[in-house]
Design a protein around this motif. Structure first.
Motif, PDB file in Angstrom:
ATOM      1  N   THR A  18       0.829  -1.205   0.000  1.00 20.03           N
ATOM      2  CA  THR A  18       0.000   0.000   0.000  1.00 20.03           C
ATOM      3  C   THR A  18       0.861   1.251   0.000  1.00 20.03           C
ATOM      4  N   THR A  19       1.894   1.247   0.835  1.00 21.24           N
ATOM      5  CA  THR A  19       2.791   2.402   0.901  1.00 21.24           C
ATOM      6  C   THR A  19       3.467   2.647  -0.436  1.00 21.24           C
ATOM      7  N   ILE A  20       3.983   1.580  -1.048  1.00 21.75           N
ATOM      8  CA  ILE A  20       4.665   1.726  -2.335  1.00 21.75           C
ATOM      9  C   ILE A  20       3.701   2.237  -3.400  1.00 21.75           C
ATOM     10  N   PHE A  21       2.517   1.653  -3.488  1.00 23.38           N
ATOM     11  CA  PHE A  21       1.569   2.045  -4.528  1.00 23.38           C
ATOM     12  C   PHE A  21       1.197   3.519  -4.421  1.00 23.38           C
ATOM     13  N   PHE A  22       0.760   3.946  -3.248  1.00 22.92           N
ATOM     14  CA  PHE A  22       0.270   5.318  -3.120  1.00 22.92           C
ATOM     15  C   PHE A  22       1.407   6.335  -3.103  1.00 22.92           C
ATOM     16  N   MET A  23       2.559   5.948  -2.607  1.00 23.25           N
ATOM     17  CA  MET A  23       3.697   6.858  -2.645  1.00 23.25           C
ATOM     18  C   MET A  23       4.129   7.109  -4.080  1.00 23.25           C
ATOM     19  N   VAL A  24       4.270   6.048  -4.866  1.00 19.69           N
ATOM     20  CA  VAL A  24       4.647   6.200  -6.264  1.00 19.69           C
ATOM     21  C   VAL A  24       3.567   6.971  -7.018  1.00 19.69           C
ATOM     22  N   LEU A  25       2.296   6.670  -6.736  1.00 16.50           N
ATOM     23  CA  LEU A  25       1.194   7.338  -7.425  1.00 16.50           C
ATOM     24  C   LEU A  25       1.207   8.841  -7.180  1.00 16.50           C
ATOM     25  N   PHE A  26       1.262   9.246  -5.923  1.00 19.75           N
ATOM     26  CA  PHE A  26       1.203  10.669  -5.596  1.00 19.75           C
ATOM     27  C   PHE A  26       2.445  11.410  -6.096  1.00 19.75           C
ATOM     28  N   PHE A  27       3.611  10.765  -5.973  1.00 21.60           N
ATOM     29  CA  PHE A  27       4.835  11.417  -6.420  1.00 21.60           C
ATOM     30  C   PHE A  27       4.906  11.479  -7.949  1.00 21.60           C
ATOM     31  N   ASN A  28       4.271  10.536  -8.630  1.00 27.71           N
ATOM     32  CA  ASN A  28       4.205  10.579 -10.094  1.00 27.71           C
ATOM     33  C   ASN A  28       3.275  11.688 -10.583  1.00 27.71           C
TER      34      ASN A  28
END
Length: 265
Positions: free
Chosen positions: A101-111
């Motif tokens: 969950t952390t990886i998915f949303f972190m990458v999503l928001f930073f992208n």
């Protein structure tokens, strides 16, 4: 669409395209010896927004969720079902769910910061962050394999069962490079390159738009209409890529973990 991408034209009015130097911006300010440039500030903004979204979406949870709580729950359920439990099963899916969950949303928001007006650059477009996330995924993969089978993880990874012994001289180096070297590298570069190329394309189109409209003028403005249309279309495409890259990064992390905890290990 914000034309934050400024026109890069010389005194003679000639067009100058985007440069790789945009990913190494000057320092904006310093706090306690730490330097903050544009990309660092964008990352901090994305992080604050990410924390705020989940805090607001989960601080007063009800049985019958309100609209914002429903959106947050849909996002969490998407990661849990389609990435976690679908690949790892119920037990391991929930075990590694916080990481995925952390990886998915972190990458999503930073992208997504690459397509947001006044920010206009992805927080993942410099190698430090993609590399950090890839190392976390890689370490988790190693940890999961050793935890599952302390004695056989490396053995089965480097010497796959069922292979004739005389072929190990060829198979083992290939397995070592593909499993323990290329995985973090490909995770890093896949995310990084997509964000870098996306940013350069948007800069190119919107800089060209500004050039045709304000530097050249006249009937050349018709080309500006075309470059603006392409820029808008690629902005939408960049949003799609941002979502897909978040999904792919989290999905591959789950795939690697699944391979580590497979029964043959």
């Amino acid at each position: 669409m914000n034309l934050l991408v400024q026109a890069s034209s010389s005194d003679g009015g000639s067009f100058q395209g985007p440069s790789i130097n945009e990913f190494f911006p000057p320092t904006l300010f310093t706090i306690g010896g730490l330097e903050f440039n544009r990309i660092v500030v964008v990352r901090l903004i994305a992080l604050v927004v990410l924390i705020l979204v989940f805090w607001l979406g989960t601080r007063k949870m009800t049985i019958v969720p309100r609209r914002f709580q429903s959106v947050v729950e849909m996002g969490l359920d998407f990661v849990r079902v389609n990435i976690g439990e679908d690949l790892l099963g119920r037990k391991d899916g929930r075990r590694f769910l916080p990481l995925l969950t952390t990886i998915f949303f972190m990458v999503l928001f930073f992208n997504l910061t690459g397509a947001i007006p006044f920010l206009n650059i992805a927080g993942t477009s410099v190698i430090a962050l993609p590399l950090l996330l890839a190392v976390v995924a890689y370490v988790t993969f190693i940890y999961a394999g050793i935890k599952k089978s302390p004695k056989n993880f490396f053995k089965n990874s480097l010497f796959p069962p069922g292979v004739p012994p005389f072929l190990y001289i060829i198979v083992t180096p290939i397995e070592f490079i593909s499993t323990f070297v290329l995985r973090p590298i490909t995770l890093t570069l896949r995310l990084l390159m997509n964000m870098v190329v996306g940013h350069l394309l948007l800069v190119l189109f919107f800089t060209a738009t500004s050039f045709f409209f304000f530097e050249v003028g006249g009937w050349w403005a018709l080309f500006g209409v075309g470059t603006f249309a392409f820029g808008f279309a690629f902005t939408l495409f960049e949003i799609l890529v941002a979502v897909l890259q978040a999904y792919v990064f989290a999905l591959l992390t789950a795939v690697y973990i699944q391979l580590a905890v497979a029964e043959e290990h």
